[in-house]
Design a protein around this motif. Structure first.
Motif, PDB file in Angstrom:
ATOM      1  N   PRO A 106       0.849  -1.201   0.000  1.00 52.23           N
ATOM      2  CA  PRO A 106       0.000   0.000   0.000  1.00 52.23           C
ATOM      3  C   PRO A 106       0.883   1.249   0.000  1.00 52.23           C
ATOM      4  N   PHE A 107       0.329   2.411  -0.417  1.00 53.77           N
ATOM      5  CA  PHE A 107       1.043   3.685  -0.261  1.00 53.77           C
ATOM      6  C   PHE A 107       1.329   3.852   1.231  1.00 53.77           C
ATOM      7  N   ARG A 108       2.578   4.150   1.559  1.00 54.15           N
ATOM      8  CA  ARG A 108       2.946   4.287   2.966  1.00 54.15           C
ATOM      9  C   ARG A 108       3.173   5.752   3.340  1.00 54.15           C
ATOM     10  N   ALA A 109       2.409   6.238   4.295  1.00 53.85           N
ATOM     11  CA  ALA A 109       2.633   7.571   4.859  1.00 53.85           C
ATOM     12  C   ALA A 109       1.798   7.648   6.126  1.00 53.85           C
ATOM     13  N   ASN A 110       2.289   8.341   7.110  1.00 51.58           N
ATOM     14  CA  ASN A 110       1.551   8.441   8.365  1.00 51.58           C
ATOM     15  C   ASN A 110       0.137   8.999   8.163  1.00 51.58           C
ATOM     16  N   PRO A 111      -0.039  10.008   7.290  1.00 55.33           N
ATOM     17  CA  PRO A 111      -1.405  10.524   7.083  1.00 55.33           C
ATOM     18  C   PRO A 111      -2.283   9.606   6.230  1.00 55.33           C
ATOM     19  N   ASN A 177      10.314  11.471   2.055  1.00 56.42           N
ATOM     20  CA  ASN A 177       9.841  12.156   3.255  1.00 56.42           C
ATOM     21  C   ASN A 177       8.323  12.101   3.412  1.00 56.42           C
ATOM     22  N   ALA A 178       7.642  11.394   2.525  1.00 62.71           N
ATOM     23  CA  ALA A 178       6.177  11.364   2.509  1.00 62.71           C
ATOM     24  C   ALA A 178       5.608  12.790   2.520  1.00 62.71           C
ATOM     25  N   SER A 179       6.178  13.639   1.660  1.00 68.75           N
ATOM     26  CA  SER A 179       5.726  15.024   1.571  1.00 68.75           C
ATOM     27  C   SER A 179       4.617  15.148   0.524  1.00 68.75           C
ATOM     28  N   ALA A 180       3.668  16.033   0.796  1.00 68.55           N
ATOM     29  CA  ALA A 180       2.520  16.205  -0.115  1.00 68.55           C
ATOM     30  C   ALA A 180       2.641  17.487  -0.929  1.00 68.55           C
ATOM     31  N   MET A 181       3.859  18.020  -1.025  1.00 68.78           N
ATOM     32  CA  MET A 181       3.990  19.355  -1.622  1.00 68.78           C
ATOM     33  C   MET A 181       3.649  19.411  -3.105  1.00 68.78           C
ATOM     34  N   LEU A 182       3.887  18.315  -3.851  1.00 67.79           N
ATOM     35  CA  LEU A 182       3.551  18.383  -5.275  1.00 67.79           C
ATOM     36  C   LEU A 182       2.037  18.524  -5.429  1.00 67.79           C
ATOM     37  N   PHE A 183       1.288  17.719  -4.683  1.00 68.64           N
ATOM     38  CA  PHE A 183      -0.174  17.805  -4.735  1.00 68.64           C
ATOM     39  C   PHE A 183      -0.659  19.195  -4.339  1.00 68.64           C
ATOM     40  N   VAL A 184      -0.220  19.645  -3.155  1.00 66.70           N
ATOM     41  CA  VAL A 184      -0.717  20.932  -2.649  1.00 66.70           C
ATOM     42  C   VAL A 184      -0.306  22.068  -3.584  1.00 66.70           C
ATOM     43  N   SER A 185       0.916  21.985  -4.107  1.00 66.04           N
ATOM     44  CA  SER A 185       1.381  23.066  -4.988  1.00 66.04           C
ATOM     45  C   SER A 185       0.600  23.095  -6.301  1.00 66.04           C
ATOM     46  N   PHE A 217       2.168  15.318   6.952  1.00 67.90           N
ATOM     47  CA  PHE A 217       3.024  14.983   5.813  1.00 67.90           C
ATOM     48  C   PHE A 217       4.443  15.478   6.096  1.00 67.90           C
ATOM     49  N   GLY A 218       5.425  14.871   5.435  1.00 69.80           N
ATOM     50  CA  GLY A 218       6.820  15.253   5.654  1.00 69.80           C
ATOM     51  C   GLY A 218       7.177  16.543   4.939  1.00 69.80           C
ATOM     52  N   ASN A 219       8.443  16.935   5.066  1.00 70.33           N
ATOM     53  CA  ASN A 219       8.926  18.167   4.440  1.00 70.33           C
ATOM     54  C   ASN A 219       9.551  17.863   3.083  1.00 70.33           C
ATOM     55  N   CYS A 220       9.517  18.854   2.215  1.00 73.00           N
ATOM     56  CA  CYS A 220      10.074  18.686   0.873  1.00 73.00           C
ATOM     57  C   CYS A 220      11.570  18.931   0.898  1.00 73.00           C
ATOM     58  N   THR A 221      12.352  18.008   0.329  1.00 67.26           N
ATOM     59  CA  THR A 221      13.798  18.242   0.217  1.00 67.26           C
ATOM     60  C   THR A 221      14.235  18.305  -1.246  1.00 67.26           C
ATOM     61  N   ASN A 222      13.283  18.584  -2.129  1.00 63.00           N
ATOM     62  CA  ASN A 222      13.585  18.794  -3.549  1.00 63.00           C
ATOM     63  C   ASN A 222      14.305  17.621  -4.212  1.00 63.00           C
TER      64      ASN A 222
ATOM     65  N   ARG B  85      11.161  11.295   8.909  1.00 64.59           N
ATOM     66  CA  ARG B  85      11.137   9.871   9.252  1.00 64.59           C
ATOM     67  C   ARG B  85       9.809   9.510   9.927  1.00 64.59           C
ATOM     68  N   LYS B  86       9.312  10.453  10.741  1.00 70.18           N
ATOM     69  CA  LYS B  86       8.043  10.213  11.439  1.00 70.18           C
ATOM     70  C   LYS B  86       6.865  10.180  10.465  1.00 70.18           C
ATOM     71  N   ALA B  87       7.023  10.875   9.325  1.00 70.28           N
ATOM     72  CA  ALA B  87       5.927  10.937   8.350  1.00 70.28           C
ATOM     73  C   ALA B  87       5.721   9.595   7.637  1.00 70.28           C
TER      74      ALA B  87
END
Lengths: 254, 230
Positions: A106-111, A177-185, A217-222, B85-87
């Motif tokens: 499955p897609f893995r991310a805390n949210p 990082n499980a970041s959602a920035m592409l979606f939100v942007s 969601f995590g932070n974006c590190t480009n 990592r927590k995400a």
């Protein structure tokens, strides 16, 4: 390409419900047509499982033509599998070799908690949209026709490109990082580029980013992985635009 | 409008990470230029080092800003990495990171922490020594008195007698190069600077900077090591 039939082994994440612990199960699947889509292959597996009286594998799907964003799956270490610019329903079995073991997670991310097997809860995206992914329209009957406002072609094209985001969550799934920035942007950009969207641009970017952070969601590190895996080719340009919009909204106040 | 502040939001922190990165890029260039003088002229290196070491503005205004910049960049980097990592608490069984992103972009924390470890040695070698010379062992008035303006070149050379220290320098700068190969262009993206014409130029410039500057530092270390072999 001529149709072939391959024998594969599937290693699939099985989880009874959101509270149970999950584990991988292996299923051999013979005679899979290389012309079938990945989801048709899973249908075949489920038919076999149901015939044997076993619980079929739960996975998300809806339109099966690459436009709804419902299908997910992390296949052999990549969101929507090894092909580029496609959703899982558009992924074909000709991408795989005879005798190959295919790992499906499955897609893995805390949210995005797992609901069952390969199905995850992507409603955090809906909550982010509810914070500003729209234009407030006064429906008193005096609303100006959208076509009456001139929009430069280049802006309209960029807004349209951003608007092709189907909210599937592959960007989150693939991001280290499980970041959602592409979606939100993409959702910030599709409106920020148009005159109708400029009116609420500041509130929109602040509120949507805030909700994204609340969801965990995590932070974006480009790293750019999101752009590569996105089935709709949403550009990192949108993240730069969101950063600009955010910076503007933070340092300029009326 | 929920303005929860630059330091608290993910986008805000990313912008701050980029700004502190820009500052460190600028500092590195300045540091490199002065170090390069040690290869060209002993006298020039001594006089510039003396200025940097004893000018009150450099010592009491610029140096604290630099230390803040370094500490901020690394503390924020570590904090963001922990959040990331927590995400994703449940890891993937199979994750093909190389399929869609460069090694450099995926390992900024590793290259960053290695550079941090090197900074520990570097601070011990030079900064702690300077502080001791100017404020402790040298006596209460040694900073005000100005000290010995010709000691710097000799002190620099002393550090590059030991081959192991030279090896550590080389390894640290290779990792710094990897860090910069992603960091330079990434910082521009983070502050929202992206342009169809200029971004490709920035990426090329970033690669040049990321390779040339660390290579230059490696050259300086090797130069002083070899210079003292006979």
């Amino acid at each position: 390409m001529a149709e072939k039939f391959i024998n594969i082994k599937l290693k699939i994440w099985r989880q009874k419900d959101s509270k149970s612990a999950g584990k991988f199960e292996e299923y051999p699947l013979p005679n899979v047509s290389t012309d079938s889509s990945f989801l048709e292959m899973l249908d075949l597996l489920n038919e076999n499982l149901v015939e044997k009286g076993d619980e079929p594998v739960a996975f998300d799907h809806d339109c099966r033509e690459g436009i709804c964003g419902m299908c997910s799956l992390f296949i052999n270490g990549e969101a929507h599998g090894p092909d580029r610019g496609v959703t899982t329903c558009q992924l074909h079995m000709r991408m795989f070799k005879d005798g190959e073991t295919i790992t499906i997670e499955p897609f893995r991310a805390n949210p995005f908690p797992v609901i069952k097997d390969l199905v995850v809860d992507r409603t955090p995206f809906d909550r982010i949209m509810a914070k500003g992914g729209f234009v407030s329209v006064n429906t008193s009957g005096n609303t100006q026709d959208a076509n009456a406002i001139p929009v430069p072609k280049a802006d309209a094209d960029k807004a349209f490109d951003a608007a092709t985001c189907i909210g599937c969550g592959a960007c989150v799934a693939t991001c280290k990082n499980a970041s959602a920035m592409l979606f939100v942007s993409a959702k910030v950009s599709q409106l920020a580029l148009l005159p109708q969207g400029r009116v609420e641009a500041k509130e929109r970017v602040m509120n949507m980013v805030h909700q994204m952070d609340i969801e965990g969601f995590g932070n974006c590190t480009n790293t750019g992985a999101c752009e590569v895996e996105c089935p709709k080719g949403i550009s990192l340009e949108n993240i730069a635009r969101m950063n600009r919009e955010y910076l503007k909204a933070t340092i300029v106040s009326e | 409008m929920s303005n929860h502040g630059m330091t608290k939001s993910s986008v805000g922190r990313k912008i701050l990470m980029a700004l502190s990165g820009f500052f460190l890029l600028f500092f590195l260039l300045q540091h490199f230029s002065i170090n390069m003088l040690s290869v060209i002229s002993e006298d020039a290196f001594n006089s510039v080092s003396y200025f940097m070491g004893y000018n009150p503005v450099v010592q009491f205004v610029l140096q604290p800003i630099l230390i803040f910049g370094v500490v901020f960049h690394l503390a924020m980097g570590i904090k963001l990495d922990m959040e990331n990592r927590k995400a994703r608490p449940v890891k993937y069984e199979q994750y093909n990171g190389a399929a869609n992103a460069s090694w450099m972009s995926r390992n900024m924390i590793i290259t960053g922490l290695t550079v941090l470890a090197f900074l520990g040695l570097h601070f011990y070698d030079f900064w702690a020594h300077e502080m001791n010379e100017k404020f402790i062992e040298g006596g209460a008035n040694s900073f005000a008195n100005g000290g010995n303006p010709t000691r710097f070149f000799h002190e620099l050379q002393e550090k590059f007698v030991d081959v192991w220290r030279v090896i550590i320098y080389v390894v640290a700068f290779v990792l710094l190069a990897l860090h910069l190969l992603h960091g330079f262009q990434s910082a521009f993206q983070s502050v929202g600077f992206r342009h169809s014409k200029y971004t490709p130029i920035i990426k090329k410039l970033g690669n040049v900077y990321a390779i040339l500057i660390p290579l230059g530092f490696i050259f300086i270390a090797l130069y002083h090591y070899i210079d003292q072999l006979n």
